[in-house]
Design a protein around this motif. Sequence first.
Motif, mmCIF file in Angstrom:
data_model
loop_
_atom_site.group_PDB
_atom_site.id
_atom_site.type_symbol
_atom_site.label_atom_id
_atom_site.label_comp_id
_atom_site.label_asym_id
_atom_site.label_seq_id
_atom_site.Cartn_x
_atom_site.Cartn_y
_atom_site.Cartn_z
ATOM 1 N N PHE A 30 0.786 -1.228 0.000
ATOM 2 C CA PHE A 30 0.000 0.000 0.000
ATOM 3 C C PHE A 30 0.824 1.286 0.000
ATOM 4 O O PHE A 30 0.291 2.365 -0.273
ATOM 5 N N VAL A 31 2.121 1.174 0.272
ATOM 6 C CA VAL A 31 2.972 2.372 0.302
ATOM 7 C C VAL A 31 4.135 2.257 -0.677
ATOM 8 O O VAL A 31 4.277 3.060 -1.602
ATOM 9 N N VAL A 32 4.950 1.224 -0.487
ATOM 10 C CA VAL A 32 6.203 1.136 -1.244
ATOM 11 C C VAL A 32 5.964 0.902 -2.726
ATOM 12 O O VAL A 32 6.552 1.589 -3.574
ATOM 13 N N LEU A 33 5.117 -0.050 -3.087
ATOM 14 C CA LEU A 33 4.914 -0.352 -4.494
ATOM 15 C C LEU A 33 4.313 0.810 -5.287
ATOM 16 O O LEU A 33 4.814 1.148 -6.365
ATOM 17 N N PRO A 34 3.242 1.472 -4.791
ATOM 18 C CA PRO A 34 2.710 2.614 -5.557
ATOM 19 C C PRO A 34 3.720 3.746 -5.727
ATOM 20 O O PRO A 34 3.840 4.332 -6.808
ATOM 21 N N ILE A 35 4.462 4.059 -4.652
ATOM 22 C CA ILE A 35 5.456 5.130 -4.755
ATOM 23 C C ILE A 35 6.585 4.703 -5.688
ATOM 24 O O ILE A 35 7.068 5.495 -6.510
ATOM 25 N N ILE A 349 10.014 -10.355 0.854
ATOM 26 C CA ILE A 349 9.344 -9.065 0.958
ATOM 27 C C ILE A 349 7.834 -9.217 0.793
ATOM 28 O O ILE A 349 7.040 -8.634 1.541
ATOM 29 N N LEU A 350 7.434 -10.027 -0.203
ATOM 30 C CA LEU A 350 6.020 -10.317 -0.461
ATOM 31 C C LEU A 350 5.871 -11.830 -0.549
ATOM 32 O O LEU A 350 6.125 -12.425 -1.601
ATOM 33 N N PRO A 351 5.495 -12.496 0.532
ATOM 34 C CA PRO A 351 5.452 -13.959 0.549
ATOM 35 C C PRO A 351 4.585 -14.567 -0.552
ATOM 36 O O PRO A 351 4.824 -15.700 -0.969
ATOM 37 N N MET A 362 -1.045 -7.548 -9.863
ATOM 38 C CA MET A 362 -0.204 -6.480 -9.324
ATOM 39 C C MET A 362 1.269 -6.619 -9.694
ATOM 40 O O MET A 362 2.101 -5.811 -9.290
ATOM 41 N N GLY A 363 1.579 -7.638 -10.494
ATOM 42 C CA GLY A 363 2.969 -7.852 -10.876
ATOM 43 C C GLY A 363 3.580 -6.687 -11.622
ATOM 44 O O GLY A 363 4.801 -6.492 -11.602
#
Length: 560
Positions: A30-35, A349-351, A362-363
């Motif tokens: 919700f934070v790292v991927l969009p930014i 990071i993302l299991p 979301m890949g």
Amino acid sequence: MSDLHTPLRPKRRKVLVDYLVQFRWIVVIFVVLPISFTVYFLLYLGDMRSEMKSFKRRQKEHDENVKKVVNRLKQRDPKKDGLVCTARKPYIAVGMRNVDYKRARHFEVDLAAFRNVLEIDKERMVAKVEPLVNMGQITRVTVPMNLALAVVAELDDLTVGGLINGYGIEGSSHIYGLFADTVVALELVLADGRVVRATKDNEYSDLFYAVPWSQGTIGLLVSAEIKLIPVKEYMKLTYKPVRGNLRELAQAYADSFAPRDGDAAKIPDFVEAMIYTPTEGVMMTGKYASKEEAKQKGNVINEVGWWFKTWFYQHCQTALTRGEFVEYIPTREYYHRHTRSMYWEGKLILPFGDQWWFRWTMGWLMPPKVSLLKATQGEAIRNYYHDMHVIQDMLVPLYKVGDALEFVHKEMEVYPIWLCPHRLFKLPVKTMVYPEPGFELHCRQGDTSYAQMFTDIGIYYAPGPVLRGEEYNGTEAVRRLEEFMIQNHAFQPQYAVSELTEKNFWRMFDGELYEKCRHKYGAVGTFMSVYYKSKKGKKTEKEVQEAEQAISEPAYAEDN
């Protein structure tokens, strides 16, 4: 083969930070991927804007920016200001080692504007680029021309400056050496504001050989000319499964790219191996192939760059069940095959990041920027990763890979393990990393009269004891690993978390040429030393002051 049974360890009681790490994926999604996606997109637009300019215009802007750096250096008051370092934020670095030296007093020089490809010279087969140009940017420019850097490090975010001042490798390094070995010329701003061009045979040849592995502690790199090679549109990749003990896997790996009969025709253009368990691995060898060959009837084309594709390391692992197979991968997609999953770190990071439903939905947001991952972790999580996680590379002579794999299994039990060979050339001068003395007399597999074959053993993941919830002392494991490297003429890239003392640092690396250039070109008292910059832990004001003092004797310790 020696006994590989790991000792029984007591269970470790979970604490709050364990749960913070376990559910960190919420912050990532919700934070790292969009930014990260937004940052990547904005950088892409900036790159496109730069590419619309003529090379002449880019060179003019480059010259103006170099003048700004020179003027900035001249503003520094050595009596009041700290040591010089770049203005890049402490967390912006591709690696687990945090840039702790920037937490102490320092004098910043902004190099943010230096991210342009200045020239592609097809006649000289050289690319002139600024230090913040990254691998994704350079391949986007060169590959459509059927050209590429001789060594293209796998992750998109890795920059030219970092790969030259530090360390860079790729599957072609068994031919061309490390990234710094492909450099033709360096443009540097020295401590006194002089701008010099260093090559292997001009008056600044000592600088040319001293800058690699120096971490920017001799001068500020503002551009580099790097060797280009001709390439084709596809990589013909062969996946070969191998089973046996770790020594047998190491031998199969050596045989995959260093034919015992010395037949050069059998040497692939690219090679890497992945060890998935103590008894199973897959060897990958690649040859450049034309579009016409790749599209012949019966050939399989795998466009691994699509966001919904199986992560590359997991795709390779299928060879263990399906047997040896061959496919063709578009060249640029092959270069960056490990970017989306960050090798296999993405699984921690993302299991669920490797699951089909996540990859399809979301890949396209992957990968997260390492700098943002570090910026969003607190001190507790940061310390947890230092102690309970491994990000290490061991550069080991090829004939010692079996020993090293057994050692890593006993100490860390980390899988998968990445293997990538590289030549370490015998140079006119002794640099920080160098071949074993007299290696050419032994005629070992992979060696030549002018270079010793080494291997990068990439150890990236949580150790087995940590995954099983057992007690584990990561600090002591790293110390033992570093002592193993020192005893076996191996080297550790400085981006990794290190427990080396200053004496042991200079037992691992040779500091004679480095210190000579530091004094000759006024770096002492202006730029921090490479050990000071690399060592673990926060730097105190006292350490800053001590590092600023000019030292008349070499800082490195003799190994008696």
